[in-house]
Design a protein around this motif. Structure first.
Motif, PDB file in Angstrom:
ATOM      1  N   ASP A  72       0.834  -1.215   0.000  1.00 55.90           N
ATOM      2  CA  ASP A  72       0.000   0.000   0.000  1.00 55.90           C
ATOM      3  C   ASP A  72       0.862   1.255   0.000  1.00 55.90           C
ATOM      4  O   ASP A  72       0.501   2.265   0.623  1.00 55.90           O
ATOM      5  CB  ASP A  72      -0.937   0.020   1.224  1.00 55.90           C
ATOM      6  CG  ASP A  72      -1.826  -1.214   1.302  1.00 55.90           C
ATOM      7  OD1 ASP A  72      -2.022  -1.862   0.251  1.00 55.90           O
ATOM      8  OD2 ASP A  72      -2.314  -1.531   2.398  1.00 55.90           O
TER       9      ASP A  72
ATOM     10  N   ASP B  38       0.181   1.417  -4.104  1.00 52.71           N
ATOM     11  CA  ASP B  38      -1.193   1.170  -3.658  1.00 52.71           C
ATOM     12  C   ASP B  38      -2.180   1.279  -4.818  1.00 52.71           C
ATOM     13  O   ASP B  38      -2.053   2.136  -5.688  1.00 52.71           O
ATOM     14  CB  ASP B  38      -1.579   2.167  -2.563  1.00 52.71           C
ATOM     15  CG  ASP B  38      -2.903   1.776  -1.931  1.00 52.71           C
ATOM     16  OD1 ASP B  38      -2.952   0.731  -1.262  1.00 52.71           O
ATOM     17  OD2 ASP B  38      -3.915   2.488  -2.142  1.00 52.71           O
ATOM     18  N   GLN B  39      -3.188   0.419  -4.763  1.00 55.27           N
ATOM     19  CA  GLN B  39      -4.149   0.372  -5.860  1.00 55.27           C
ATOM     20  C   GLN B  39      -4.960   1.659  -6.004  1.00 55.27           C
ATOM     21  O   GLN B  39      -5.480   1.937  -7.080  1.00 55.27           O
ATOM     22  CB  GLN B  39      -5.072  -0.834  -5.727  1.00 55.27           C
ATOM     23  CG  GLN B  39      -5.773  -0.981  -4.409  1.00 55.27           C
ATOM     24  CD  GLN B  39      -6.585  -2.278  -4.370  1.00 55.27           C
ATOM     25  OE1 GLN B  39      -7.603  -2.401  -5.035  1.00 55.27           O
ATOM     26  NE2 GLN B  39      -6.125  -3.251  -3.629  1.00 55.27           N
TER      27      GLN B  39
ATOM     28  N   GLU C  70      -0.250  -2.812  -7.622  1.00 57.26           N
ATOM     29  CA  GLU C  70      -1.409  -3.656  -7.299  1.00 57.26           C
ATOM     30  C   GLU C  70      -2.673  -3.019  -7.868  1.00 57.26           C
ATOM     31  O   GLU C  70      -2.699  -1.827  -8.161  1.00 57.26           O
ATOM     32  CB  GLU C  70      -1.523  -3.896  -5.783  1.00 57.26           C
ATOM     33  CG  GLU C  70      -1.936  -2.698  -4.963  1.00 57.26           C
ATOM     34  CD  GLU C  70      -2.117  -3.016  -3.468  1.00 57.26           C
ATOM     35  OE1 GLU C  70      -1.885  -4.145  -3.011  1.00 57.26           O
ATOM     36  OE2 GLU C  70      -2.500  -2.078  -2.754  1.00 57.26           O
TER      37      GLU C  70
END
Ligand code: C2E
Ligand code: MG
Ligand code: MG
Ligand code: MG
Length: 292
Positions: free
Chosen positions: A181, A203-204, A237
């Protein structure tokens, strides 16, 4: 929560509030037996390089509750942290993941894979965490460099000296570290340089609107160059689209994890995918994602 409500007892008589508390208490007691009753499962989400080759996976915990069905880790991990149950649950996760690594090590098709495991703050801060990991790795006789521990910025920064020390001990053993993250916490650049990290995981939340939001794009570019300049691997991610992947490749982030490749799936599905028994990747995608 119950303690803070006690100071303001009126909230106890709010029926909606009370319902929430009851559900929470039930979850908590159920969580205690879930381990014993083997209601936990690890799902696996592949990590893929720019050539589309699978380089590893992340283990993601699933609780399959007999009445409630799937309960998201976002719901029960915080509760497990509060109650301390994260410690035995986290040990089970590490044991299960290392047993899987051992199985993979026996097949040339899978021996190169790494497996990332999420470790929460409370678990990492246990005084015997290093011994626990060492023992699990030793018992399974695995190459420790295949195991990658994912920590968040807040876990590391909670007590940066103690954490760094522990990370260094595990690093000596050969275990790898990824900062999960990344970008959502408050890492100082000075710490980043000192930590024995192998990887930054973007982080997504920054990946999601990468192609439409100029400030997200800027942040992602900055994280990639920061990571690469510090000699770290960088993985993104939440990669869901070809356009996101294209942007990432253009900016030298060459490892991806997300629904574009596969959702987290049970081990049977993953092994089938890895050994080529299933080569239709879109099998794992939802229809809208497969449209891309
Ligand atoms: P995380 O470690 O950041 O894991 C990534 C989350 O993003 C996972 O949610 C994954 O299913 C989801 N995800 C992956 N690709 C995509 C995508 O393309 N789009 C979208 N929208 N989501 C995607 P999940 O499995 O629900 O896990 C949530 C969080 O729960 C994890 O976030 C991690 O912080 C925690 N968690 C999961 N398993 C464990 C565990 O074994 N131990 C601990 N301590 N925490 C865990
Ligand atoms: Mg993670
Ligand atoms: Mg993450
Ligand atoms: Mg996350």
């Amino acid at each position: 929560e119950a303690k803070t409500s006690g100071r303001n007892a009126v909230r106890f008589f709010d029926p909606a509030m009370q319902a929430v508390l009851v559900v929470k208490m039930m979850l908590e007691s159920n969580l205690r037996v879930a381990l014993a009753l083997e209601q936990f499962q690890l799902y696996y989400q592949i990590q893929v390089d720019a050539d589309g080759k699978v380089v590893g996976a992340e283990a993601l915990l699933r609780w399959i509750h007999p009445d409630r069905g799937f309960i998201s880790p976002l719901e029960f991990i915080p509760l497990a942290e509060q109650t301390g149950l994260i410690v035995p649950i986290g040990t089970w996760v590490l044991e299960t993941a290392c047993m899987q690594l051992k199985k993979w090590s026996r097949d040339p098709k899978t021996a190169h894979l790494s497996l990332a495991v999420n470790v929460s703050a409370k678990q990492f801060q246990q005084s015997n965490f290093v011994e626990t990991v060492t023992e699990i790795v030793r018992l399974n006789n695995i190459d420790p460099s295949r195991l990658k521990i994912e920590l968040t910025e807040s876990t590391i920064l909670d007590n940066v000296d103690a954490t760094t020390e522990k990370m260094q001990q595990l690093k000596k053993l050969g275990i790898a570290f990824s900062m999960d993250d990344f970008g959502t916490g408050y890492s100082s650049l000075a710490y980043l340089q000192k930590l024995p990290l192998n990887q930054l995981k973007i982080d997504q939340s920054f990946v999601r609107d990468l192609n439409d939001d100029e400030s997200d794009a800027t942040i992602v570019r900055a994280i990639i160059s920061l990571g690469l300049n510090l000699g770290l691997d960088v993985i993104a991610e939440g990669v869901e689209t070809v356009a996101q992947r294209r942007f990432l490749i253009e900016h030298n982030c060459l490892t991806f994890q997300g629904y574009l490749y596969s959702k987290p799936i049970p081990i049977e599905g993953l092994n089938a995918l890895l050994t080529g028994d299933i080569n239709e990747h879109s099998f794992f995608l939802t229809p809208s994602e497969a449209d891309e």
